[in-house]
Design an enzyme around this catalytic site. Sequence first.
Site, PDB file in Angstrom:
ATOM      1  CB  CYS A  91     -12.026   1.334  22.049  1.00 56.19           C
ATOM      2  SG  CYS A  91     -13.351   1.562  23.232  1.00 56.19           S
TER       3      CYS A  91
ATOM      4  CB  THR B 114     -11.537   5.317 -14.411  1.00 53.99           C
ATOM      5  OG1 THR B 114     -12.694   5.217 -15.239  1.00 53.99           O
ATOM      6  CG2 THR B 114     -10.582   6.338 -14.991  1.00 53.99           C
TER       7      THR B 114
ATOM      8  CB  SER C 255      -0.904  -0.007   1.232  1.00 52.47           C
ATOM      9  OG  SER C 255      -1.824   1.061   1.200  1.00 52.47           O
TER      10      SER C 255
END
Length: 396
Positions: free
Chosen positions: A323, A235, A197
């Site tokens: 949490c 796209t 990433s």
Amino acid sequence: MIYLDNAATTKVSEEVFEAMKPYFCEQYANPSAIYSFAGKAMKAVEESRKSIADLIGAQSNEIYFTAGGSESDNWAVKSAAECCKAKGKHIITSTIEHHAVLHTCQYLEKQGYEVTYVNVDEHGVIRLDELEAAIRPDTILITVMAANNEIGTIQPLKEIGALAKKGGILFHTDAVQAYGHIPLDVDELGIDMLSASGHKFHGPKGIGFLYVRKGVRIGSFVHGGAQERSRRAGTLNVPGIVGIGAAACRAAASMQERQERETALRDHLIRRVLAEIPFSRLNGHGTDRLPGNANFCFRFIEGESLLILLDQQGICASSGSACTSGSLDPSHVLLAIGLPHEIAHGSLRLTLSEETTMEDIDHTVDVVKKIVERLRSMSPLYEDFIRQNRKKDEEA
């Protein structure tokens, strides 16, 4: 502000930002069009594809662009399961994977696949003997991350790749935390699929890629167009693709220097914390860890309280705790390495970047020391512990 949460996301570098800018308002064409204006955009896309591939010793046509690491993980695991189901429906992964892999495996279990979750040792290293023992004739995929996002431990990818190859099994690695930070060579490591990433190495958010070795069958993940060799419709995000390509070039050029510098800062941080804060421990492997990752647990405190007080002092960090639904659940990674709940709750992850300075580290340690001391002063458990230890010393 001192930003020490680079495992969560990194700042887009100035070079990357400048490389992206023309593709928003000047070279804005859809690269799939046939006119010459679009050709400039497509050329930029292919140049970025090559830069990304070069960093891991891959070929350009083995890189598929995605929206990020989670999509890449989903695509790899689901596609391998679907394309290889004629051979079997058994998958092997580890107990400390990112939820993008763990939740995908859990989804596949509901579809009739069987998943073996291999344990790790106290440092977060996968147990290779257990992994090898888990391999069966119907095993179709081994998916193990390159380096853990919480504790930074780097996995023995070459050994895992060899086991996968021996069994004729596909090997996928989630390299979201590792790509651009440590050397990775897909051929040397025996990797068939790799996820990454852009925003983890000073590229933009919303763009990632999946490496798929030539000859490995994968299905279309998004239907509706011929983009990405008919594997992922939509796209192309040209500015994002240009950005991740520029970030890959930048990472390749500076990797060794960054590794040495961040490792020195990381080790200084670890030494100071362990020496100066009582009842603290380092999580993850002592040396086989990402250069910029330091993860600690402090007994008798809650990680969430520590983060809030650090934020008030202008320090951005993260915790292994999350949490969820109003209840504090300790990190599955910290539990997997054998920490009890009460210790796992008091975790702190500090992750560095090339912009982190020694002054940042020293100031952060000074602040953490004061906050831990303050939180412990309000802890009945800590008071009881000190009282009991004092009584033992007196009796001795």
